[in-house]
Every structure is written in structure tokens, then in C-alpha cells.
Design an enzyme around this catalytic site. Structure first.
Site, PDB file in Angstrom:
ATOM      1  CD  GLU A  96      -2.997   1.090   0.456  1.00  0.00           C
ATOM      2  OE1 GLU A  96      -2.450   1.677  -0.484  1.00  0.00           O
ATOM      3  OE2 GLU A  96      -4.128   1.398   0.861  1.00  0.00           O
ATOM      4  CG  ASP A  97      -0.912   4.836  -1.411  1.00  0.00           C
ATOM      5  OD1 ASP A  97      -1.580   4.238  -0.531  1.00  0.00           O
ATOM      6  OD2 ASP A  97      -1.433   5.617  -2.223  1.00  0.00           O
ATOM      7  CG  PHE A 149      -3.628  14.952   1.616  1.00  0.00           C
ATOM      8  CD1 PHE A 149      -4.567  14.012   2.008  1.00  0.00           C
ATOM      9  CD2 PHE A 149      -3.252  15.007   0.286  1.00  0.00           C
ATOM     10  CE1 PHE A 149      -5.131  13.133   1.089  1.00  0.00           C
ATOM     11  CE2 PHE A 149      -3.810  14.129  -0.646  1.00  0.00           C
ATOM     12  CZ  PHE A 149      -4.758  13.195  -0.237  1.00  0.00           C
TER      13      PHE A 149
HETATM   14  P1  IMP Z   1      -7.186   4.565   4.851  1.00  0.00           P
HETATM   15  O1  IMP Z   1      -8.231   3.598   4.424  1.00  0.00           O
HETATM   16  O2  IMP Z   1      -7.753   5.737   5.545  1.00  0.00           O
HETATM   17  O3  IMP Z   1      -6.062   3.918   5.633  1.00  0.00           O
HETATM   18  O4  IMP Z   1      -6.595   5.220   3.562  1.00  0.00           O
HETATM   19  C1  IMP Z   1      -5.774   4.567   2.718  1.00  0.00           C
HETATM   20  C2  IMP Z   1      -5.842   5.201   1.350  1.00  0.00           C
HETATM   21  O5  IMP Z   1      -6.195   6.576   1.400  1.00  0.00           O
HETATM   22  C3  IMP Z   1      -4.478   5.144   0.718  1.00  0.00           C
HETATM   23  O6  IMP Z   1      -4.375   4.009  -0.092  1.00  0.00           O
HETATM   24  C4  IMP Z   1      -4.416   6.403  -0.088  1.00  0.00           C
HETATM   25  O7  IMP Z   1      -4.868   6.142  -1.394  1.00  0.00           O
HETATM   26  C5  IMP Z   1      -5.376   7.353   0.561  1.00  0.00           C
HETATM   27  N1  IMP Z   1      -4.655   8.334   1.388  1.00  0.00           N
HETATM   28  C6  IMP Z   1      -4.636   8.440   2.724  1.00  0.00           C
HETATM   29  N2  IMP Z   1      -3.859   9.440   3.145  1.00  0.00           N
HETATM   30  C7  IMP Z   1      -3.350   9.991   2.013  1.00  0.00           C
HETATM   31  C8  IMP Z   1      -2.425  11.067   1.791  1.00  0.00           C
HETATM   32  O8  IMP Z   1      -1.894  11.721   2.679  1.00  0.00           O
HETATM   33  N3  IMP Z   1      -2.146  11.324   0.490  1.00  0.00           N
HETATM   34  C9  IMP Z   1      -2.680  10.624  -0.553  1.00  0.00           C
HETATM   35  N4  IMP Z   1      -3.524   9.605  -0.374  1.00  0.00           N
HETATM   36  C10 IMP Z   1      -3.856   9.291   0.904  1.00  0.00           C
HETATM   37 MG    MG Z   2      -4.477   4.086  -2.173  1.00  0.00          MG
END
Ligand code: IMP
Ligand code: MG
Length: 171
Positions: A96-97, A149
Site C-alpha cells: 500500500e502507499d 496530506f
Molecule cells: P485509509 O483507508 O484511511 O487507511 O486510507 C488509505 C488510502 O487513502 C491510501 O491508499 C491512499 O490512497 C489514501 N490516502 C490516505 N492518506 C493519504 C495522503 O496523505 N495522500 C494521498 N492519499 C492518501
Molecule cells: Mg491508495
């Protein structure tokens, strides 16, 4: 006007990835792993990571939608493109990124377990801690960043900035 502030430099990115690649190569020594990249954000990270892992790797991708192009998670995840490889009895690592609230990764771990792999671990380029809402964890991660972000090196804001070679915070 949006401002980009450097957060992780090229050298730091390279160092973080080589350390994680070494860890993975040693944890699965004598084995092989299926790396499943989460599109689109992980595509650059996965390609650098795969080349530094010294054991055989297989590569597949999965695509989910959750963010709807903005900064706020919708909290609802859907698989828009599923894996193609048969992962039954395989050691799988989700790549995951960014791990943010953890909603995406928790969902993906459950989803991939339904294919009966031997194991599922998680690897994130960025472990962002401030907004965690689940007990999702990254077994491997390169950079711990509290908040902000982030864009660049695959990460986008409304599809922009994925091509930047370093990681920036969007102000
Ligand atoms: P989660 O489900 O909230 O953990 O979010 C995961 C996904 O949200 C990641 O795969 C990203 O695509 C996106 N995401 C969360 N934070 C960022 C950020 O700071 N920049 C860009 N994408 C983000
Ligand atoms: Mg993502």
C-alpha cells in the site's frame, strides 16, 4: 495556490525501501512471496520494492475505491479490480502507499483471506498515525509520519502529483 513542502527526499525513500526489502527477503528466505499492489498509489513503490527483494516474487494488483478523489475517506470500500492470481496457500504481502485510518487495509486483509492464502502481511510506504480508526497494522513500513496530506512518488491529490520523485506535504 497549493504549496508543496518536501517531507521525504529521494535518498530517504531509497533507504527506507532497501531496508524493508532486506527484512522481507530475510523473513521469507527460501520461500517466495506474492506482492499485491494497491492501485493506483502503490505502483511506484511496488516497482522499486520488487526489484530490491532478493527472493522470487510474483506480482498482482488490486484496485479499490474509497477516497473519491478528495482528502476525506468515504469510509466505504469497494473492489473495482480484483486480483487475477490464484493465491491459495501462498504467502501474500499487500503493498500500500499509505496507511491512514486503516479502513482500506483492514478491508483488504479480510478480502484476500477469503482466497485462503497461507499468510497475509501488509507493507506500507508511509505509516500515517494521526487518523487511525481501526487496528490495522503495517507489518512492514518505510516512513512513520504523524499527519498531513502527502503527495508524490505515486500518491495523489485528485490524480495530480503521482509523478513527483519525492514525497511532499500539501499545504
Ligand atoms: P485509509 O483507508 O484511511 O487507511 O486510507 C488509505 C488510502 O487513502 C491510501 O491508499 C491512499 O490512497 C489514501 N490516502 C490516505 N492518506 C493519504 C495522503 O496523505 N495522500 C494521498 N492519499 C492518501
Ligand atoms: Mg491508495
Amino acid at each position: 495556490m497549493q504549496k508543496l513542502v518536501s517531507v521525504v527526499t529521494k535518498d530517504e525513500i531509497a533507504k527506507g525501501i532497501s531496508e524493508v526489502a532486506r527484512e522481507i527477503s530475510s523473513d521469507y528466505a527460501d520461500g517466495e512471496v506474492v506482492l499485491i499492489g494497491v492501485l493506483k498509489g502503490a505502483f511506484i513503490f511496488l516497482s522499486d520494492l520488487a526489484r530490491l527483494i532478493s527472493i522470487p516474487v510474483f506480482i498482482d494488483f488490486i484496485r479499490v475505491s474509497s477516497y473519491n478523489g478528495g482528502e476525506q475517506s468515504s469510509g466505504k470500500i469497494t473492489v473495482t479490480q480484483d486480483i487475477e492470481m490464484d493465491i491459495k496457500d501462498k504467502d501474500v504481502i499487500i503493498v500500500e502507499d499509505i496507511l491512514d485510518t486503516g479502513i482500506t487495509l483492514s478491508f483488504l486483509v479480510d478480502h484476500l483471506k477469503s482466497f485462503q492464502p497461507k499468510s497475509v502481511k501488509t507493507c506500507a510506504l508511509i505509516n500515517k498515525t494521526e487518523r487511525r480508526e481501526t487496528n490495522a497494522q503495517a507489518d512492514y513500513w518505510c516512513h512513520l509520519i504523524e499527519k498531513g496530506f502527502l503527495v508524490g512518488y505515486g500518491l495523489d491529490y485528485a490524480e495530480r502529483y503521482r509523478d513527483l520523485p519525492e514525497i511532499y506535504c500539501l499545504k
